[in-house]
Design an enzyme around this catalytic site. Structure first.
Site, PDB file in Angstrom:
ATOM      1  N   HIS A 146     -11.876  -5.837   8.363  1.00  0.00           N
ATOM      2  CA  HIS A 146     -12.178  -5.644   7.051  1.00  0.00           C
ATOM      3  C   HIS A 146     -13.389  -4.522   7.148  1.00  0.00           C
ATOM      4  O   HIS A 146     -14.655  -4.887   6.652  1.00  0.00           O
ATOM      5  CB  HIS A 146     -12.923  -7.222   5.902  1.00  0.00           C
ATOM      6  CG  HIS A 146     -11.921  -7.939   6.096  1.00  0.00           C
ATOM      7  ND1 HIS A 146     -11.119  -8.292   7.350  1.00  0.00           N
ATOM      8  CD2 HIS A 146     -10.859  -7.655   4.891  1.00  0.00           C
ATOM      9  CE1 HIS A 146      -9.845  -8.990   6.000  1.00  0.00           C
ATOM     10  NE2 HIS A 146      -9.997  -8.336   5.224  1.00  0.00           N
TER      11      HIS A 146
ATOM     12  N   GLU B  49       0.657  -1.194   0.256  1.00  0.00           N
ATOM     13  CA  GLU B  49      -0.052  -0.364   0.103  1.00  0.00           C
ATOM     14  C   GLU B  49       0.954   1.016   0.059  1.00  0.00           C
ATOM     15  O   GLU B  49       0.864   2.168  -0.803  1.00  0.00           O
ATOM     16  CB  GLU B  49      -0.621  -0.246   1.264  1.00  0.00           C
ATOM     17  CG  GLU B  49      -2.425  -1.273   1.248  1.00  0.00           C
ATOM     18  CD  GLU B  49      -1.538  -2.214   1.890  1.00  0.00           C
ATOM     19  OE1 GLU B  49      -0.586  -2.373   1.528  1.00  0.00           O
ATOM     20  OE2 GLU B  49      -2.799  -3.583   1.421  1.00  0.00           O
TER      21      GLU B  49
END
Lengths: 325, 394
Positions: A130, A60
């Site tokens: 999540h 990322e």
């Protein structure tokens, strides 16, 4: 008009942008041929080639660093962080680089054409890695805009505006609604202005404010309150940074009451910022304390999600408490 | 148990490690320690005009660094970082580039910016954060940047420019430009996650990026033995599938040759290259640092003897292109120029108060306009408390 779910609407916005301007590039983990884990970029690599829609290595901070360089060069990068929960490895590149590029260089350089797309929020049985809603970390950083759509129509119009905007934007996509939210969406390209809240439902007794997937919950609570004779004005903030103080203040001046609801934990959440500003601007019009209905100050749980979340019943109770204060 | 598509080759059948420091990478040299060309060494592409431009940069930076450190000691500027000891590595690499190539530096590469044509007032205005600073007085001294000269504005957080360089180079490739991006960083910065992210992305996504590691022996006070195990930074390039070359960073001709070769390769193949320049930071990390606390005078003197500026000067003299009289005159010219420009720049006032809120976004949003209005009326109430009310610099 066509029936689209939220993913189709996002895909359509990306498709238009890539078709219109060859400088537009979509990339991230698995976004190439696979179309992303949620399929938001489906078909784009086939249509525009591997050079413009591509997979990156699984990193990322690299994705954001790469995107910053691309944007500084003059390309229009739309990068995807697979889950908002995984935005933190890229935090330095976003808050120290993306957000400050123009300011620190005296406008010698900027990354204004950069868009970061990332699915956020709970309701998908995702547990604590999540389901996070990290928007407030970014609203606290001058130099980036933060946008959250609530349905397919909003998603396409707002994302298009983000891509065309001259500032870097983080576009948080409510993943619980990706397939669940379906509606009429124009097939052609259109923009919804950033920085403007929308009064979704007019009312007179209390203002309910939220964004993203929480809007659906807020509307359900407003419906329940309506059945009890309480008239709720429902506002979707849409852009969190910079946010539309005027529209919210105008509404609170009318109703005298404000309830803000978001998925993220209450402490340090963006509702606190809104409360402080509206207390300041609307102090003499307030009939009750500004209320916040938010997540608990815990990580997002897996099994006790129903208890944890700011659901319609909690908002309904806050509405009654506010009106009866 | 191998799958049919397995990449297993040269199978062995006894457990045996490859040693962590097994990959010993050779070092390219053209000049010896005295500045004479080594027999049989390949020469870079260099003519007299380029040699003079390079030497002019080296001399300027030596003078400028020395003068600005003194200014910091006198309290005229708040902070400074020299590139002393690494001038040859920086100037030699910058001289291999085209003006269209983007330079993304760490913070110690002012020689590259000078080579591009950054003027003495340009440097000084940034150091004094005055109204003529291209960066509008927002960053500490030495955070230079120039769009016109393709020199990306310096960012303080270490190594963030490394993945950005990959992205910038990818953009250049996509735009069909005959240009690439060079990215400077130290061996300390190569420990950051951004280094690994950036090299891997550049390799996989085929970006024409030249990664230039200045291995100068120290990350502030931390020596290389506490910074990495194994044979320096170069083997990491090999590990990422990147063409890699190690060069004597105090040998300007070798750096020039390595970078010219790297540039040609990167552009022809659309691939990154890693250059590791072995050098030594002769100066302190910054004016806030005192190297006597962590290294010996003897060590510094040893490195000063193979100084890249001296070696290049010797080579210039050997070529018949330079002499000691010209040298003394050049240094004197820059001493005078730097001193007089310094006096001008330090008298220029601070940037306008309005610059506090510009460039955060493309347009100044309403809340920032409101905040500026409020600030101005507050300052008007207490003009003695705020330098901007009196048009003074801070």
């Amino acid at each position: 008009m066509a029936q689209m779910n939220l993913l189709h609407a996002i895909n359509s916005a990306l498709d238009h942008a890539m078709e219109k301007d060859e400088r537009v590039m979509c990339f991230g983990e698995d976004v190439g041929h696979f179309g992303g884990v949620f399929r938001a970029t489906s078909g784009l690599q086939e249509k525009y080639g591997k050079a413009r829609c591509f997979n990156t290595p699984l990193v990322e901070q690299g994705i954001l660093g790469f995107a910053n360089g691309l944007a500084a060069q003059g390309s229009v990068p739309i990068c995807e962080i697979q889950f908002a929960d995984y935005i933190f490895p890229a935090f330095d590149q976003i808050v120290n680089e993306t957000a400050k590029f123009r300011y620190r260089s005296g406008n010698e350089f900027n990354v204004g054409s950069l868009v970061i797309r990332t699915p956020y929020g709970g309701g998908i049985a995702g547990g604590l890695y999540h389901s996070q809603s990290p928007e407030a970390y970014f609203t606290g950083t001058p130099g980036i805009k933060v946008v959250v759509p609530r349905n397919p129509y909003q998603a396409k119009g707002l994302l298009t505006a983000c891509i065309n905007d001259k500032d870097p934007v983080i576009f948080f996509e409510p993943k619980r609604l990706y397939r669940a939210s379906v509606g009429e969406v124009p097939e052609e390209s259109y923009e919804i202005e950033l920085g403007k809240a929308e009064v979704v439902t007019e009312g007179k007794d209390v203002t309910l404010l939220g964004w993203g997937a929480q809007m659906e919950i807020i509307e359900q609570a407003a419906q329940m309150a309506g059945e009890q004779g309480i008239s709720c004005e429902v506002i979707d903030l849409r852009t969190l940074a910079p946010w539309d103080v005027d529209t919210v203040a105008k509404s609170v001046t009318k109703t005298g009451r404000l309830i803000i609801s978001h998925e993220a934990p209450i402490t340090g959440g963006f509702a606190g910022e809104i409360s402080a500003t509206i207390s300041d601007v609307c102090f003499l019009h307030l009939e009750s304390p500004i209320a916040r209905v938010c997540g608990l100050d815990t990580p997002y749980p897996l099994m006790q999600e129903k208890e944890y979340v700011a659901d319609k019943l909690k908002i309904f109770e806050a509405i009654k408490a506010s009106v009866n204060f | 148990m191998n799958r049919p598509d397995s990449k297993v080759v040269n199978a062995i059948h006894q457990a045996s490690f490859i040693r962590g420091d097994a990959l010993e990478i050779p070092t390219l040299q053209v000049l010896d320690a005295q500045g004479d060309v080594i027999d049989g060494a390949q020469m870079p592409d260099i003519d007299e005009a380029l040699a003079h431009k390079i030497y002019d940069t080296l001399a300027f930076i030596r003078v400028f660094d020395e003068r600005m450190v003194a200014s910091q000691r006198q309290g005229r500027i708040s902070f400074y970082m020299t590139c002393k000891g690494e001038e040859a590595a920086i100037t030699g690499s910058a001289a291999a580039l085209s003006d269209d190539d983007m330079i993304m530096a760490q913070y110690r590469e002012q020689a590259a910016l000078r080579f591009r044509g950054f003027s003495t007032p340009n440097f000084m205005n940034q150091l004094f954060s005055n109204a003529k600073d291209l960066g509008k007085g927002r960053q500490m001294p030495i955070h230079y940047g120039s769009n016109e000269l393709n020199y990306m504005t310096i960012s303080s957080p270490l190594a963030t420019q490394i993945p950005q360089a990959a992205g910038y180079a990818y953009g250049q490739k996509m735009a069909g430009k005959d240009a690439l991006t060079i990215c400077y960083f130290g061996e300390g910065a190569a420990s950051e996650g951004d280094f690994h992210a950036g090299l891997n992305m550049a390799a996989v996504l085929k970006c024409p990026t030249v990664f230039f590691c200045r291995n100068n022996g120290y990350a502030i006070s931390t020596g290389t033995d506490e910074q990495y195990a194994g044979d320096g930074i170069a083997p990491r390039g090999v590990g990422y599938g990147i063409e890699t070359i190690r060069v004597d960073g105090n040998d300007l001709l070798a750096v020039l040759l390595a970078t010219q070769t790297a540039r040609a390769y990167a552009l022809e193949h659309n691939k990154p290259v890693l250059i590791e320049a072995m050098s030594y930071r002769l100066g302190a990390h910054s004016t806030s640092d005192d190297p006597s606390g962590y290294r010996s005078k003897e060590e510094e003197e040893l490195w000063a003897q193979i100084d890249g500026v001296l070696r290049f000067k010797t080579w210039m003299i050997n070529q018949g292109w330079w002499d000691e009289d010209k040298d003394a005159a050049l240094y004197e010219k820059y001493r005078t120029e730097v001193l007089s420009e310094l006096k001008i720049s330090e008298k220029i006032g601070a940037p306008a108060l309005e610059e506090l809120v510009t460039d955060v976004y493309h347009d100044v949003p309403k809340h920032l306009q409101d905040q500026l209005t409020e600030l101005k009326s507050h300052i008007a109430k207490y003009p003695d408390a705020y330098p901007s009310a009196k048009g003074e610099s801070h």
